[in-house]
Design an enzyme around this catalytic site. Structure first.
Site, PDB file in Angstrom:
ATOM      1  N   CYS A   7       4.356   9.720  -9.921  1.00 32.81           N
ATOM      2  CA  CYS A   7       3.332  10.558 -10.567  1.00 32.81           C
ATOM      3  C   CYS A   7       2.247   9.671 -11.168  1.00 32.81           C
ATOM      4  O   CYS A   7       1.052   9.952 -11.071  1.00 32.81           O
ATOM      5  CB  CYS A   7       3.945  11.390 -11.692  1.00 32.81           C
TER       6      CYS A   7
ATOM      7  N   CYS B 218      12.319  44.275 -29.850  1.00 28.98           N
ATOM      8  CA  CYS B 218      12.832  43.165 -30.657  1.00 28.98           C
ATOM      9  C   CYS B 218      11.694  42.270 -31.142  1.00 28.98           C
ATOM     10  O   CYS B 218      11.633  41.905 -32.311  1.00 28.98           O
ATOM     11  CB  CYS B 218      13.810  42.307 -29.846  1.00 28.98           C
ATOM     12  N   HIS B 219      10.804  41.891 -30.247  1.00 34.88           N
ATOM     13  CA  HIS B 219       9.907  40.777 -30.547  1.00 34.88           C
ATOM     14  C   HIS B 219       8.615  41.187 -31.242  1.00 34.88           C
ATOM     15  O   HIS B 219       7.922  40.334 -31.779  1.00 34.88           O
ATOM     16  CB  HIS B 219       9.616  39.997 -29.267  1.00 34.88           C
TER      17      HIS B 219
ATOM     18  N   CYS C  89      17.601  36.677 -22.147  1.00 40.29           N
ATOM     19  CA  CYS C  89      17.224  37.911 -22.844  1.00 40.29           C
ATOM     20  C   CYS C  89      17.636  39.130 -22.017  1.00 40.29           C
ATOM     21  O   CYS C  89      18.182  40.093 -22.545  1.00 40.29           O
ATOM     22  CB  CYS C  89      15.719  37.957 -23.075  1.00 40.29           C
TER      23      CYS C  89
ATOM     24  N   CYS D 233      -1.073   8.158  -9.319  1.00 40.70           N
ATOM     25  CA  CYS D 233      -2.341   8.889  -9.290  1.00 40.70           C
ATOM     26  C   CYS D 233      -2.829   9.232 -10.693  1.00 40.70           C
ATOM     27  O   CYS D 233      -3.999   9.080 -11.008  1.00 40.70           O
ATOM     28  CB  CYS D 233      -2.202  10.186  -8.507  1.00 40.70           C
ATOM     29  N   HIS D 234      -1.899   9.714 -11.532  1.00 37.63           N
ATOM     30  CA  HIS D 234      -2.327  10.291 -12.808  1.00 37.63           C
ATOM     31  C   HIS D 234      -2.381   9.274 -13.942  1.00 37.63           C
ATOM     32  O   HIS D 234      -2.881   9.606 -15.020  1.00 37.63           O
ATOM     33  CB  HIS D 234      -1.389  11.437 -13.202  1.00 37.63           C
TER      34      HIS D 234
ATOM     35  N   CYS E  18      11.221  44.433 -24.352  1.00 42.90           N
ATOM     36  CA  CYS E  18      10.893  43.181 -25.033  1.00 42.90           C
ATOM     37  C   CYS E  18      10.274  43.471 -26.395  1.00 42.90           C
ATOM     38  O   CYS E  18      10.601  42.852 -27.406  1.00 42.90           O
ATOM     39  CB  CYS E  18       9.898  42.375 -24.211  1.00 42.90           C
TER      40      CYS E  18
END
Lengths: 256, 108
Positions: A71, A175-176, A217, A74-75, A172
Protein backbone atom coordinates in the site's frame (compact mmCIF):
# COMPACT_ATOMS: atom_id res chain seq x y z
CA UNK A 1 -41.88 -1.59 27.51
CA UNK A 2 -38.22 -1.36 28.41
CA UNK A 3 -36.49 -0.48 31.65
CA UNK A 4 -37.08 2.91 33.21
CA UNK A 5 -34.54 5.60 32.34
CA UNK A 6 -31.62 6.16 34.66
CA UNK A 7 -29.49 9.25 34.81
CA UNK A 8 -28.85 10.81 31.41
CA UNK A 9 -25.56 9.86 29.84
CA UNK A 10 -23.82 13.13 30.46
CA UNK A 11 -23.96 12.85 34.23
CA UNK A 12 -22.05 9.61 34.53
CA UNK A 13 -19.57 10.24 31.76
CA UNK A 14 -16.83 12.18 33.44
CA UNK A 15 -13.98 14.20 32.09
CA UNK A 16 -15.31 14.43 28.58
CA UNK A 17 -14.88 17.40 26.36
CA UNK A 18 -18.32 18.15 24.97
CA UNK A 19 -17.17 19.19 21.53
CA UNK A 20 -15.14 16.03 21.16
CA UNK A 21 -17.99 13.61 21.76
CA UNK A 22 -21.16 15.52 21.07
CA UNK A 23 -22.41 17.60 18.18
CA UNK A 24 -25.83 19.15 18.76
CA UNK A 25 -27.90 16.19 19.96
CA UNK A 26 -25.67 13.58 18.39
CA UNK A 27 -23.64 11.76 21.00
CA UNK A 28 -20.75 9.40 20.55
CA UNK A 29 -21.03 5.98 22.16
CA UNK A 30 -18.15 7.13 24.36
CA UNK A 31 -20.60 9.13 26.48
CA UNK A 32 -22.55 6.00 27.33
CA UNK A 33 -19.54 4.15 28.74
CA UNK A 34 -18.51 3.82 32.34
CA UNK A 35 -15.41 5.58 33.58
CA UNK A 36 -13.22 2.51 33.33
CA UNK A 37 -14.09 1.79 29.73
CA UNK A 38 -13.56 5.44 28.83
CA UNK A 39 -10.14 5.28 30.48
CA UNK A 40 -9.35 2.22 28.39
CA UNK A 41 -10.12 4.10 25.20
CA UNK A 42 -8.35 7.29 26.26
CA UNK A 43 -4.97 5.68 26.84
CA UNK A 44 -3.38 4.59 23.57
CA UNK A 45 -1.11 2.28 25.51
CA UNK A 46 -3.98 0.49 27.20
CA UNK A 47 -6.47 0.58 24.34
CA UNK A 48 -6.53 -3.02 23.11
CA UNK A 49 -7.44 -1.85 19.63
CA UNK A 50 -3.92 -0.55 19.19
CA UNK A 51 -2.70 -4.09 18.73
CA UNK A 52 -4.77 -4.00 15.55
CA UNK A 53 -3.51 -0.55 14.61
CA UNK A 54 0.09 -1.72 14.94
CA UNK A 55 -0.64 -4.79 12.87
CA UNK A 56 -2.33 -2.56 10.30
CA UNK A 57 0.76 -0.37 10.09
CA UNK A 58 2.83 -3.46 9.31
CA UNK A 59 0.39 -4.55 6.60
CA UNK A 60 0.39 -1.06 5.12
CA UNK A 61 4.06 -1.31 4.22
CA UNK A 62 4.26 -5.07 3.69
CA UNK A 63 4.76 -6.20 0.10
CA UNK A 64 2.01 -8.62 -0.86
CA UNK A 65 0.67 -10.10 -4.07
CA UNK A 66 2.02 -10.70 -7.58
CA UNK A 67 2.73 -7.04 -8.33
CA UNK A 68 5.39 -6.91 -5.63
CA UNK A 69 4.20 -3.67 -4.09
CA UNK A 70 2.65 -2.58 -0.83
CA UNK A 71 0.00 0.00 0.00
CA UNK A 72 2.79 2.35 0.99
CA UNK A 73 4.49 2.00 -2.42
CA UNK A 74 1.80 4.24 -3.92
CA UNK A 75 0.26 6.01 -0.94
CA UNK A 76 3.41 6.68 1.06
CA UNK A 77 2.96 7.86 4.61
CA UNK A 78 -0.58 7.01 5.67
CA UNK A 79 -0.56 9.78 8.26
CA UNK A 80 -0.49 12.20 5.35
CA UNK A 81 -2.17 10.47 2.43
CA UNK A 82 -4.97 8.82 4.41
CA UNK A 83 -5.75 11.69 6.78
CA UNK A 84 -9.47 12.34 6.65
CA UNK A 85 -10.32 9.52 4.25
CA UNK A 86 -12.37 7.51 6.74
CA UNK A 87 -14.33 10.60 7.75
CA UNK A 88 -15.75 10.81 4.21
CA UNK A 89 -16.67 7.12 3.93
CA UNK A 90 -18.82 5.33 2.97
CA UNK A 91 -19.51 7.03 -0.36
CA UNK A 92 -21.14 6.43 -3.70
CA UNK A 93 -18.99 4.55 -6.20
CA UNK A 94 -19.91 4.76 -9.88
CA UNK A 95 -18.20 1.52 -10.77
CA UNK A 96 -20.27 -0.52 -8.34
CA UNK A 97 -23.22 1.78 -8.84
CA UNK A 98 -23.68 1.53 -5.14
CA UNK A 99 -22.12 2.44 -1.83
CA UNK A 100 -18.52 1.55 -1.12
CA UNK A 101 -16.87 1.54 2.28
CA UNK A 102 -13.33 1.38 3.58
CA UNK A 103 -13.24 -2.43 3.70
CA UNK A 104 -14.33 -2.84 0.08
CA UNK A 105 -12.00 -0.08 -1.12
CA UNK A 106 -9.04 -1.82 0.50
CA UNK A 107 -9.96 -5.11 -1.12
CA UNK A 108 -10.43 -3.54 -4.54
CA UNK A 109 -7.03 -1.89 -4.35
CA UNK A 110 -5.49 -5.17 -3.24
CA UNK A 111 -6.89 -7.00 -6.23
CA UNK A 112 -6.01 -4.32 -8.75
CA UNK A 113 -2.76 -2.76 -7.64
CA UNK A 114 -1.21 -5.45 -5.48
CA UNK A 115 -2.61 -8.36 -7.50
CA UNK A 116 -3.29 -9.97 -4.16
CA UNK A 117 -6.21 -11.95 -2.80
CA UNK A 118 -8.84 -9.77 -1.16
CA UNK A 119 -9.14 -10.14 2.59
CA UNK A 120 -12.14 -11.95 3.94
CA UNK A 121 -14.61 -9.51 5.45
CA UNK A 122 -14.13 -9.38 9.22
CA UNK A 123 -10.77 -11.13 8.99
CA UNK A 124 -8.09 -10.07 11.43
CA UNK A 125 -5.98 -8.50 8.70
CA UNK A 126 -8.80 -6.45 7.22
CA UNK A 127 -9.81 -5.23 10.67
CA UNK A 128 -6.21 -4.33 11.39
CA UNK A 129 -5.85 -2.35 8.18
CA UNK A 130 -9.17 -0.55 8.60
CA UNK A 131 -8.28 0.25 12.22
CA UNK A 132 -4.95 1.65 11.09
CA UNK A 133 -6.55 3.77 8.36
CA UNK A 134 -9.46 4.98 10.48
CA UNK A 135 -6.94 5.96 13.15
CA UNK A 136 -5.35 8.36 10.62
CA UNK A 137 -8.59 10.34 10.64
CA UNK A 138 -8.91 10.57 14.39
CA UNK A 139 -10.41 13.88 15.43
CA UNK A 140 -11.72 14.78 11.97
CA UNK A 141 -15.49 15.33 11.89
CA UNK A 142 -17.37 12.70 9.95
CA UNK A 143 -18.96 14.19 6.84
CA UNK A 144 -20.42 11.90 4.21
CA UNK A 145 -21.87 12.85 0.84
CA UNK A 146 -25.55 11.92 0.60
CA UNK A 147 -26.64 14.01 -2.37
CA UNK A 148 -26.38 13.34 -6.09
CA UNK A 149 -25.84 9.77 -7.09
CA UNK A 150 -25.69 8.66 -3.44
CA UNK A 151 -29.22 9.92 -2.73
CA UNK A 152 -31.20 6.79 -3.71
CA UNK A 153 -28.88 4.58 -1.66
CA UNK A 154 -29.07 6.93 1.27
CA UNK A 155 -32.86 6.69 1.05
CA UNK A 156 -32.67 2.90 1.09
CA UNK A 157 -30.47 3.09 4.15
CA UNK A 158 -32.96 5.36 5.85
CA UNK A 159 -35.78 3.01 4.92
CA UNK A 160 -33.86 0.19 6.57
CA UNK A 161 -33.54 2.11 9.81
CA UNK A 162 -37.16 2.73 10.68
CA UNK A 163 -39.25 -0.41 10.02
CA UNK A 164 -39.72 -2.93 12.81
CA UNK A 165 -38.08 -6.26 12.18
CA UNK A 166 -37.40 -9.61 13.80
CA UNK A 167 -39.34 -11.62 16.37
CA UNK A 168 -38.99 -8.83 18.90
CA UNK A 169 -40.56 -6.46 16.41
CA UNK A 170 -38.07 -3.67 17.04
CA UNK A 171 -36.69 -1.03 14.75
CA UNK A 172 -33.26 0.60 14.96
CA UNK A 173 -34.82 3.92 15.92
CA UNK A 174 -36.71 2.54 18.92
CA UNK A 175 -33.49 1.80 20.78
CA UNK A 176 -31.06 4.28 19.30
CA UNK A 177 -33.20 7.41 19.00
CA UNK A 178 -36.02 6.98 21.47
CA UNK A 179 -34.27 5.10 24.26
CA UNK A 180 -30.58 5.91 24.17
CA UNK A 181 -29.13 6.14 27.66
CA UNK A 182 -31.61 3.61 29.07
CA UNK A 183 -30.65 0.15 30.18
CA UNK A 184 -31.30 -2.86 28.00
CA UNK A 185 -30.79 -5.55 30.62
CA UNK A 186 -27.15 -5.09 31.65
CA UNK A 187 -26.19 -2.78 28.85
CA UNK A 188 -26.74 0.90 28.32
CA UNK A 189 -28.05 1.69 24.88
CA UNK A 190 -26.21 4.31 22.89
CA UNK A 191 -27.28 6.22 19.83
CA UNK A 192 -25.49 3.64 17.73
CA UNK A 193 -23.04 6.09 16.18
CA UNK A 194 -20.29 4.65 14.02
CA UNK A 195 -17.53 7.25 14.45
CA UNK A 196 -15.45 4.84 16.53
CA UNK A 197 -15.38 1.93 14.08
CA UNK A 198 -13.67 -0.40 13.68
CA UNK A 199 -13.74 -0.80 17.44
CA UNK A 200 -12.58 -3.15 20.14
CA UNK A 201 -15.57 -4.74 21.81
CA UNK A 202 -14.91 -6.05 25.28
CA UNK A 203 -17.67 -8.63 25.11
CA UNK A 204 -16.20 -10.02 21.89
CA UNK A 205 -12.58 -9.81 23.04
CA UNK A 206 -11.84 -8.67 19.53
CA UNK A 207 -12.13 -5.98 16.93
CA UNK A 208 -15.34 -5.57 14.98
CA UNK A 209 -16.58 -3.69 11.94
CA UNK A 210 -19.82 -1.76 11.52
CA UNK A 211 -21.32 -4.68 9.62
CA UNK A 212 -20.55 -7.14 12.38
CA UNK A 213 -22.25 -4.77 14.79
CA UNK A 214 -25.28 -4.42 12.49
CA UNK A 215 -25.50 -8.20 12.32
CA UNK A 216 -25.17 -8.43 16.09
CA UNK A 217 -28.00 -5.92 16.52
CA UNK A 218 -30.17 -7.86 14.07
CA UNK A 219 -29.50 -11.08 15.95
CA UNK A 220 -30.29 -9.40 19.26
CA UNK A 221 -33.71 -8.40 17.97
CA UNK A 222 -34.06 -11.93 16.61
CA UNK A 223 -34.02 -10.84 13.01
CA UNK A 224 -32.14 -12.63 10.27
CA UNK A 225 -28.93 -10.64 9.76
CA UNK A 226 -27.75 -9.68 6.29
CA UNK A 227 -24.34 -10.74 5.05
CA UNK A 228 -21.37 -8.48 5.68
CA UNK A 229 -20.77 -6.16 2.72
CA UNK A 230 -24.37 -6.69 1.55
CA UNK A 231 -26.05 -3.76 -0.19
CA UNK A 232 -28.46 -3.49 2.74
CA UNK A 233 -25.68 -2.94 5.26
CA UNK A 234 -23.69 -0.64 2.96
CA UNK A 235 -26.73 1.61 2.50
CA UNK A 236 -27.41 1.46 6.22
CA UNK A 237 -23.79 2.32 6.92
CA UNK A 238 -24.17 5.48 4.84
CA UNK A 239 -27.37 6.48 6.62
CA UNK A 240 -25.89 5.83 10.05
CA UNK A 241 -22.72 7.77 9.18
CA UNK A 242 -24.91 10.71 8.15
CA UNK A 243 -26.86 10.38 11.39
CA UNK A 244 -23.59 11.01 13.22
CA UNK A 245 -22.45 13.82 10.90
CA UNK A 246 -20.01 16.15 12.56
CA UNK A 247 -18.92 13.69 15.23
CA UNK A 248 -15.13 13.47 15.20
CA UNK A 249 -13.70 10.11 14.19
CA UNK A 250 -12.77 8.30 17.39
CA UNK A 251 -11.39 5.11 15.92
CA UNK A 252 -10.25 2.82 17.26
CA UNK A 253 -12.82 3.06 20.02
CA UNK A 254 -13.43 0.70 22.94
CA UNK A 255 -16.98 -0.35 23.67
CA UNK A 256 -18.59 -2.91 25.94
CA UNK B 1 -6.07 -11.99 17.64
CA UNK B 2 -2.35 -11.78 17.24
CA UNK B 3 -0.99 -13.96 19.98
CA UNK B 4 2.05 -13.17 21.98
CA UNK B 5 2.28 -9.54 20.99
CA UNK B 6 3.35 -7.46 23.91
CA UNK B 7 3.83 -3.83 24.73
CA UNK B 8 5.61 -2.20 27.66
CA UNK B 9 6.05 1.32 28.96
CA UNK B 10 9.12 2.24 31.01
CA UNK B 11 10.32 5.84 31.53
CA UNK B 12 13.41 6.46 29.37
CA UNK B 13 15.12 8.45 32.06
CA UNK B 14 14.61 8.74 35.79
CA UNK B 15 16.39 10.32 38.74
CA UNK B 16 18.19 7.94 41.08
CA UNK B 17 15.84 6.82 43.81
CA UNK B 18 12.76 7.99 41.92
CA UNK B 19 9.63 5.85 42.05
CA UNK B 20 8.71 4.91 38.49
CA UNK B 21 5.65 3.26 37.02
CA UNK B 22 6.07 0.31 34.71
CA UNK B 23 3.24 -0.87 32.47
CA UNK B 24 2.94 -4.05 30.48
CA UNK B 25 0.24 -5.32 28.17
CA UNK B 26 0.06 -8.62 26.32
CA UNK B 27 -2.26 -9.60 23.52
CA UNK B 28 -3.58 -13.01 24.49
CA UNK B 29 -7.02 -14.70 24.39
CA UNK B 30 -6.68 -16.06 27.96
CA UNK B 31 -9.15 -18.87 27.24
CA UNK B 32 -10.34 -20.04 30.63
CA UNK B 33 -11.17 -23.62 29.65
CA UNK B 34 -14.85 -23.32 30.51
CA UNK B 35 -16.09 -22.07 27.16
CA UNK B 36 -17.54 -24.13 24.35
CA UNK B 37 -17.47 -23.67 20.62
CA UNK B 38 -20.67 -23.63 18.59
CA UNK B 39 -20.23 -27.33 17.85
CA UNK B 40 -20.13 -28.23 21.54
CA UNK B 41 -16.44 -28.98 21.91
CA UNK B 42 -14.59 -27.36 24.76
CA UNK B 43 -12.07 -24.60 24.09
CA UNK B 44 -9.04 -25.78 26.06
CA UNK B 45 -7.54 -23.63 28.75
CA UNK B 46 -4.86 -21.40 27.29
CA UNK B 47 -3.70 -18.60 29.52
CA UNK B 48 -0.56 -16.78 30.50
CA UNK B 49 0.08 -18.28 33.92
CA UNK B 50 3.15 -16.36 34.97
CA UNK B 51 4.60 -12.93 34.44
CA UNK B 52 8.11 -11.91 35.50
CA UNK B 53 10.15 -8.74 35.34
CA UNK B 54 13.91 -8.44 35.75
CA UNK B 55 15.76 -5.22 36.41
CA UNK B 56 19.38 -5.75 35.42
CA UNK B 57 18.94 -9.51 35.79
CA UNK B 58 17.45 -9.24 39.25
CA UNK B 59 13.84 -10.37 39.62
CA UNK B 60 11.86 -7.38 40.86
CA UNK B 61 8.29 -8.42 40.10
CA UNK B 62 6.46 -11.67 39.43
CA UNK B 63 2.85 -12.71 39.34
CA UNK B 64 1.06 -16.05 39.05
CA UNK B 65 -2.06 -15.73 36.98
CA UNK B 66 -5.02 -18.06 36.93
CA UNK B 67 -8.24 -18.33 34.95
CA UNK B 68 -10.53 -15.30 35.23
CA UNK B 69 -7.77 -12.90 34.25
CA UNK B 70 -9.26 -11.13 31.25
CA UNK B 71 -8.06 -11.35 27.67
CA UNK B 72 -5.18 -9.03 26.81
CA UNK B 73 -3.97 -8.81 30.41
CA UNK B 74 -2.60 -5.45 31.55
CA UNK B 75 -0.46 -4.93 34.61
CA UNK B 76 1.22 -1.90 36.11
CA UNK B 77 3.46 -1.64 39.13
CA UNK B 78 5.98 0.71 40.69
CA UNK B 79 9.64 0.26 41.41
CA UNK B 80 12.59 2.42 42.40
CA UNK B 81 15.02 3.54 39.73
CA UNK B 82 18.35 2.39 41.12
CA UNK B 83 20.73 2.28 38.17
CA UNK B 84 20.80 2.50 34.36
CA UNK B 85 20.22 -0.73 32.55
CA UNK B 86 17.68 -3.03 31.02
CA UNK B 87 14.30 -4.15 32.24
CA UNK B 88 13.25 -7.53 30.86
CA UNK B 89 9.69 -8.79 30.78
CA UNK B 90 8.61 -12.41 30.39
CA UNK B 91 5.14 -13.88 29.93
CA UNK B 92 4.81 -17.68 30.24
CA UNK B 93 1.81 -19.29 28.62
CA UNK B 94 0.25 -22.75 28.91
CA UNK B 95 1.67 -23.90 25.57
CA UNK B 96 5.17 -23.40 26.89
CA UNK B 97 5.70 -20.25 24.87
CA UNK B 98 7.56 -17.41 26.49
CA UNK B 99 7.00 -13.91 25.18
CA UNK B 100 9.72 -11.46 25.98
CA UNK B 101 10.11 -7.74 25.79
CA UNK B 102 12.79 -5.42 27.10
CA UNK B 103 13.22 -1.73 27.71
CA UNK B 104 16.17 0.47 28.53
CA UNK B 105 16.24 2.94 31.35
CA UNK B 106 18.80 5.64 32.03
CA UNK B 107 19.17 6.73 35.64
CA UNK B 108 20.80 10.10 36.13
Amino acid sequence: MLAAPLAPAATFAQGWAAERYQVEDRKSGYLYLGDQTQALQDDDFLNHAFFAVERGAELWSAVDGAAGVSCASCHGDAAESMRGVTARLPRYDSERDGIINLELLINRERERKLKAEPYAYESEDLLALTAFLAFQSRGIPSEVEIGGAAAPFFEKGREHYFPRRGQLDLSCTQCHDERDGMMLRGDRMSQGQTNGFPFYRLSWHSMGSTHRMFAWCNNAMRAEPYAPASEEYLNLELYVAWRGRGLPIEAPAVRR
Amino acid sequence: MADGITRVAVPETAAKGEIIEIKALASHPMDNGFMFRDNGTRIPRWIIHRFEVDYNDELIFAADWHVAISANPYISFHTIATESGTINFRWFDDNGDIYTESAKITVV
